[in-house]
Design an enzyme around this catalytic site. Structure first.
Site: not given
Length: 391
Positions: A80, A129, A152, A160
């Site tokens: 992301g 992402g 992360e 995630d």
């Protein structure tokens, strides 16, 4: 019938700016190309919205039989666009970050339950992402240039994008290892552990795509057979973490982060793997203690749940992280890794033993904001068996 040699470029939703998602239409195949090469194809809100629009339109179009997803440049997708949430958090407008996550997770859910085969060509960096929009798809083609990681925890976040679903389904406890340490995996390791379904040398990709765009069926067996014609079984490098599965299973099967680290330290007494174990311990100790505890619980719970439940749970936890009500590790991670780049974050709490179970429990609670609601995923009907099994 459209010509198989003349791709049609679809219009941009970008108000005249450079298209961040390029689209090629050949026969029954649609190719979506992530097009922010200078930013390693990091997913902007506009890219997510555009991909959602394209996947939905192709799902409804009976003439479309297959999707190809790839990146422009040396990355498939590095994740992301992290500059957006950083500025959002600094401004105190966490709801904008939640909107980004809601759009992204909805796209991922559509990909995970897509009725038509998706072939993701992972010829380069695949992180965060980027894994979300590819690993949930039916076919993932790695190359010798592929680099996968979920980094992360080193940034005060947690893996995630539905990774609590796909990491938990890797062999043994390899998902815990990959998710907690953020270690990088090459294409051969991706194939070995199941993150990739095929391995194709990058010099064969043009020929592979030439064959794929001739497809006029959604039969996954037929598509897999085409990819297999160009596939190899690469040899794992000597230092590949996948060679360490026995140690990984012994250590990362432990119940807590403290026990995982302690078991690794005991294993280090065996000089055969001392260097690898020491580097693994250092990766864990440099990561946010809170992030490690959240990540381990998510992966463990994800083993027993569908991708929809995993996304809903990750969304709630990430919203708590954006609000910064329990700690500010996300801001400290951004500062140390992305802004000042000293790579020396000061986590709070600073050690894993200081993070109690009750501290992790708080991230699972409903957000105390009357305008907030849990992630509501769209209904998906007439799903193929492989998609139903994910729910």
């Amino acid at each position: 019938m459209l010509s198989s040699t003349q791709p049609i470029k679809w219009p941009s939703c970008n108000n005249g700016e450079t298209d961040e998602v390029l689209v090629e239409e050949r026969g029954s195949v649609r190719t979506f190309i992530l097009n922010r090469p200078k930013l390693l194809n990091a997913l902007s809100f506009q890219m997510i919205s555009r991909l959602t629009e394209l996947f939905y339109a192709s799902d409804e179009d009976s003439n479309v039989k297959m999707i190809i997803l790839k990146g422009h440049g040396r990355a498939f997708c590095a994740g992301g666009d992290l500059s957006t949430p950083f500025h959002i958090i600094c401004q105190g407008n966490w709801q904008l970050g939640a909107n980004y996550l809601r759009e992204q997770y909805t796209l991922i859910y559509m990909i995970a339950t897509y009725r038509k085969p998706q072939v993701s060509i992972l010829n380069g960096i695949v992180m965060g992402g980027g894994a979300g929009v590819s690993i949930h798809g039916r076919f993932r083609v790695a190359t010798e240039k592929s680099v996968f990681a979920m980094p992360e925890t080193a940034m005060g976040l947690f893996p995630d994008v539905g990774s609590s679903y796909f990491l938990s389904r890797l062999p043994g406890f390899f998902g815990e290892y990959a998710g907690l340490t953020g270690s990088r995996l090459d294409g051969a390791a991706m194939l070995a552990c199941g993150l990739a379904t095929h391995f194709v040398s990058s010099d064969k990709l043009p020929l592979l795509e030439q064959e794929l765009v001739k497809v006029s069926t959604s039969d996954p067996d037929a598509i897999s057979a085409i990819i297999s014609c160009f596939s190899d079984i690469p040899k794992l490098k000597e230092g590949s973490p996948y060679h360490k599965m026995k140690i990984i299973d012994r250590c990362f099967s432990r119940r807590t982060i403290e026990e995982i680290i302690s078991t690794l330290e005991s294993e280090a007494l065996d000089k055969k793997e001392e260097d690898w174990i020491s580097s693994t311990i250092q990766l864990l100790k440099k990561s946010s203690p809170t992030s490690l505890k959240i990540s381990l619980r998510l992966i463990r719970e994800g083993r027993l749940q569908g991708v929809d439940s995993c996304l809903v749970r990750e969304y709630r936890i990430f919203c708590h992280v954006l609000r910064g009500e329990f700690n500010k590790d996300i801001l400290e991670g951004f500062r140390a890794i992305l802004i000042e780049k000293d790579r020396n974050p000061k986590w709070d709490p600073s050690r894993v033993e200081l993070v109690r179970d009750v501290d992790v429990d708080r991230y699972y609670t409903k957000i105390d904001d009357e305008d907030w609601e849990d992630l509501k995923l769209p209904p998906r009907s007439y799903l193929p068996p492989h998609a139903i099994t994910k729910l």
